[in-house]
Scaffold this active site. Structure first.
Site, PDB file in Angstrom:
ATOM      1  NE  ARG A 117      -3.897  -2.067   2.404  1.00  0.00           N
ATOM      2  CZ  ARG A 117      -3.856  -3.036   3.313  1.00  0.00           C
ATOM      3  NH1 ARG A 117      -2.921  -3.000   4.259  1.00  0.00           N
ATOM      4  NH2 ARG A 117      -4.719  -4.016   3.288  1.00  0.00           N
ATOM      5  CB  SER A 144      -3.408 -14.472   5.652  1.00  0.00           C
ATOM      6  OG  SER A 144      -3.937 -13.617   6.636  1.00  0.00           O
ATOM      7  CG  ASN A 196      -3.214 -18.055  14.772  1.00  0.00           C
ATOM      8  OD1 ASN A 196      -3.874 -17.041  14.967  1.00  0.00           O
ATOM      9  ND2 ASN A 196      -1.914 -18.126  15.004  1.00  0.00           N
ATOM     10  CB  CYS A 197      -7.337 -16.475  17.693  1.00  0.00           C
ATOM     11  SG  CYS A 197      -5.746 -15.709  18.079  1.00  0.00           S
ATOM     12  CG  ASN A 244      22.750  -9.737  15.192  1.00  0.00           C
ATOM     13  OD1 ASN A 244      21.673 -10.306  15.072  1.00  0.00           O
ATOM     14  ND2 ASN A 244      23.908 -10.384  15.075  1.00  0.00           N
ATOM     15  CE1 TYR A 263     -26.330   3.608  33.932  1.00  0.00           C
ATOM     16  CE2 TYR A 263     -27.130   5.868  33.835  1.00  0.00           C
ATOM     17  CZ  TYR A 263     -27.265   4.570  34.283  1.00  0.00           C
ATOM     18  OH  TYR A 263     -28.332   4.223  35.060  1.00  0.00           O
ATOM     19  CE  LYS A 322     -20.900   7.031  42.818  1.00  0.00           C
ATOM     20  NZ  LYS A 322     -20.768   7.008  44.308  1.00  0.00           N
TER      21      LYS A 322
END
Length: 805
Positions: free
Chosen positions: A22, A39, A42-43, A269, A420, A428
């Site tokens: 891209r 691709s 895998n989860c 390295n 909320y 809370k």
């Protein structure tokens, strides 16, 4: 034009390849993948095995064809990288047996992780699996379907182990889960993991902590405690290590767990080689030290940032905090940052708070409890957080992780403006409450004690209601309910520190405020009695006590009350039970639905303490569903008729005629008898004719004449000499059966007889048969009673189970 070669697809490799394209149309990008899929999710693999995900294709995120057509990326699947020639900047690969050398300007290693292997005899067999990719998933799925798997052992209590245990269980497979440590989910601390242990046991998982396996046979495993368990398949899910063999052989610098060391721009390295994903080492934001965190978000983020770097973009160095979440049956478990174990190793000083809250407003249907643990420094830096609950866990862990990422203090959690409305949160929110409690600790010097910090030198006050106190409390605790505390201050010694506690901490905090304002040195027990009990009581299975029997039942559905107590926090559900039971007549029943899984043990404890009966107690549809009967006048065996009305069985005995003298049938008799006794049944075994040989003593000789002597010579001398009904082969078959039983750690018949007697099983020898078969009382084992058919029939009148063997 640069030639960029990427080794490894999935999260890191596929992400960097897509982002590179891209940002730059000129680069020649080659993606090497050893497996058939470049691709994939895998989860999601365990959830396809468990039929939660039914469309296999949805796991395939990108195909080689799509990446080539849409991104002009040269994808080469089923191609293995063999060797890196750093001097020549070349990569040796092999595809379909043919080797090829690929030149590179930039080499990116995203080779991922590999399963940890342990030395277990028999692990090479075809029914032993690991799960890392699509082919592994397909093999497991096929094996389950083709071999009709009924039992499985899962080795390892991390993410994959727990997800596999759940999904195998969903297929109706009985699962044993082994974890060598003292808890599952090593990312959380033991105080949070204990609730997971209870839930796993409640779901029927055979959880074995501090155990592993030492041997795998064709259909069994041998445990480290020398037990033998049936296992049609074995899943090895001990954990993962970086797959860094290629890098190591190339002389790249390795670090923790042999992960590849990189700098802030993922460079090794070797200036021309980069590493990302599970194979690489990272720097943890909180500790500042090297870490190996094999998580998909990190790999995807590294891929994007590396592509940016290679195209001249700058970015702030990535220092992850390790945010993770897992589904464990009906629970969600999440963590971020460092846990207490890690902080102790770093010798850091810290505070801990536990917050009990609800997923949404408690008065709105569907509210479920959650526990949040937050760990922070004396200066307010959030070190980590852990959450266990059923709904809304992901939202809260993400809020805390965001605060940590942007270096907000723990007190700042109270400032987060949360969307909320009753269906989504409370005014809370539990995350806000964590900020308020932390402020109490840091600013107001409110003292907190952990479960292992209770001392005999303190006054210990239980401020719960008497009904809760009666169900169980901490040793030496005095019950002064919160509402009575002000009037009973004179019962406390002002010169001795006071530790207060309630169920989860809120009432304890209010009590501590009262006492502090009256000049007491006061400490509040963090997490309350609920957390203390979890950590000081071994988890026990919660079994559904419902029996399906059909003799002499009476309908009680018209005498059934129903309470929907979902969303109520303890002691709300128990108080509802008490209020209704107090209004009911003896024998009437109360059905209650609760969203707090802790109610499973609470209701049993309450019923035992108050003389009532729990008829059923199980988790179903994300709720605890319990039926309580007032008093103990009726036995507890129940069933439903065809119209769904509950019926109560008024008999609770079991009788059986043991006519056969065959070893296999005798074994079956005692297995059934001890099983029935373990369910609380009064068991009578009536031994007649050939069955008398089962209860003979070994080594007894009685002088006999004529036909009596002939009978004695033809019949087995005692239980150890019984033949088997099929394939006896002159006694060889019986010896083989006994040998196999001993090898499989199954009790011998003699041991079964002893156990049955110790459990109160009544054994009656038929006196008429004894006379015919020439068996004397001296020949029978001790403890046997003597009687005729009337004795047996009298016991059958009290039985709902009657067998002839």
């Amino acid at each position: 034009m640069r030639r960029i070669v990427i080794v490894g697809g999935v999260a890191g490799g596929a992400s960097v390849a897509a982002r590179l394209r891209r940002l730059n149309e000129e680069d020649h990008i080659i993606l090497i993948e050893r497996g058939p899929h470049v691709s994939f999710a895998n989860c999601g693999l365990p959830y396809y095995i468990g039929d939660e995900i039914t469309d296999r294709n949805k796991l395939l995120i990108q195909t080689p064809e799509l990446m080539h057509d849409r991104m002009n990326i040269d994808v080469r699947i089923q191609t293995e990288a063999l060797k890196i020639n750093r001097a020549e900047q070349q990569l040796l690969v092999k595809t379909a047996g043919q080797e090829e050398v690929i030149d590179y300007d930039i080499l990116i290693l995203s080779t991922g992780a590999k399963p940890i292997e342990i030395p277990v005899e028999g692990k090479e067999q075809s029914h032993v699996f690991t799960l890392r990719n699509i082919p592994d998933m397909d093999q497991i799925k096929t094996y389950i379907e083709e071999k009709n798997v009924k039992t499985a052992s899962v080795i390892g209590g991390g993410f994959i182990g727990l997800e596999m245990a759940e999904n195998l269980h969903a297929l109706g497979i009985q699962v044993s889960l082994f974890e060598l440590g003292n808890q599952v989910m090593p990312g959380v601390d033991l105080d949070m993991a204990q609730g997971i242990h209870e839930h796993l046991i409640q779901q029927g998982v055979d959880l074995r902590l501090e155990q592993s396996i030492t041997r795998i046979d064709s259909q069994t495993v041998t445990t480290s405690t020398n037990e033998t368990l049936t296992a049609d398949m074995v899943i090895m899910a001990i954990g993962v290590l970086p797959e860094s063999t290629l890098a190591e052989e190339a002389g790249l610098e390795l670090g923790l767990k042999k992960a590849i060391k990189t700098n802030d721009v993922f460079q090794t390295n070797d200036a021309h080689i980069y590493a990302i994903g599970d194979v690489s080492e990272v720097t943890h934001q909180i500790s500042g030290q090297a870490a190996h965190i094999p998580l998909a978000w990190i790999a995807n983020r590294q891929g994007r940032l590396l592509a940016d770097h290679l195209n001249g973009k700058t970015f702030e160095p990535l220092k992850p905090i390790g945010t993770a979440i897992a589904k464990v049956f009906d629970l969600n478990v999440a963590s971020t940052g460092l846990n207490e174990k890690a902080l102790k190793q770093l010798d850091k000083e810290y505070h801990v708070i536990h917050v009990s809250g609800q997923s949404n407003a408690s008065y709105y249907p569907g509210a479920t409890p959650m526990t949040i643990k937050v760990i922070f420094s004396p200066q307010g830096e959030i070190y980590g957080a852990q959450i266990v609950g059923r709904k809304g866990v992901d939202k809260r862990i993400d809020l805390i992780a965001s605060a940590m990422t942007f270096k907000q203090s723990v007190v700042d959690l109270q400032k987060i403006e949360i969307a909320y409305a009753p269906p989504f949160s409370s005014a809370k929110d539990p995350v806000n409450m964590a900020g308020y409690i932390a402020e109490n600790v840091l600013t107001d010097q409110m003292k907190m004690a952990q479960h292992d910090e209770i001392s005999d030198a303190q006054q210990l006050i239980d401020v719960r209601e008497p009904i809760e106190y009666d169900m169980g409390t901490i040793n030496n605790a005095k019950n002064i309910p919160l509402g009575s505390l002000r009037e009973r201050l004179n019962e406390l010694d002002r010169n001795v520190p006071v530790t207060v506690f309630c169920q989860v901490g809120q009432r304890g905090y209010n009590a501590a405020r009262i006492l502090k304002n009256h000049g007491f040195d006061v400490i509040n027990l963090d997490g309350g009695y609920k957390l203390y009990k979890q950590l000081h009581t071994a988890p026990k299975p919660v079994v559904d006590k419902k029996e399906t029997v059909k003799e002499e039942v009476k309908t009680v559905s018209e005498n059934r009350r129903f309470i929907e107590a979902s969303g109520l926090q303890c002691p709300g559900p128990i108080l509802k039970v008490k209020e209704n039971i107090d209004e009911m007549q003896e024998g009437e029943q109360l059905e209650i639905h609760v969203t707090d899984f802790g109610f499973c043990t609470d209701i049993d404890a309450w019923a035992n303490a108050t003389g009532n009966t729990v008829i059923s107690n199980k988790t179903e549809g994300g709720k605890v569903k319990a039926v309580v009967q007032k008093g103990r006048a009726l036995p507890v065996n129940v069933m439903n008729d065809a119209e769904g009305h509950q019926l109560v069985e008024t008999k609770n005995g079991a009788t059986m005629v043991v006519f056969s003298g065959d070893l296999d049938k005798a074994l079956a008799s005692f297995i059934i008898a001890t099983g029935a006794a373990s369910y609380g049944k009064e068991v009578t075994m009536f031994f007649t004719f050939w069955g008398l040989n089962v209860i003979k003593k070994p080594g007894i000789k009685v002088a006999k004449e004529g036909l009596d002597k002939a009978f004695a010579q033809m019949m087995p001398k005692h239980a150890g000499k019984l033949p088997i009904s099929k394939m006896n082969m002159g006694g060889m078959g019986a010896r083989m059966i006994r040998h196999v039983m001993n090898k499989k750690k199954v009790d011998s018949l003699e041991t079964m007889i002893e156990k049955a007697q110790s459990m109160g099983v009544k054994m009656v020898a038929c006196t008429m048969s004894m006379d015919i078969m020439a068996v004397t009382k001296e020949e029978l084992i001790d403890g046997v009673e003597y009687g005729g058919v009337a004795t047996y029939l009298g016991d059958t009148e009290k039985a709902n189970l009657n067998l002839f063997i």
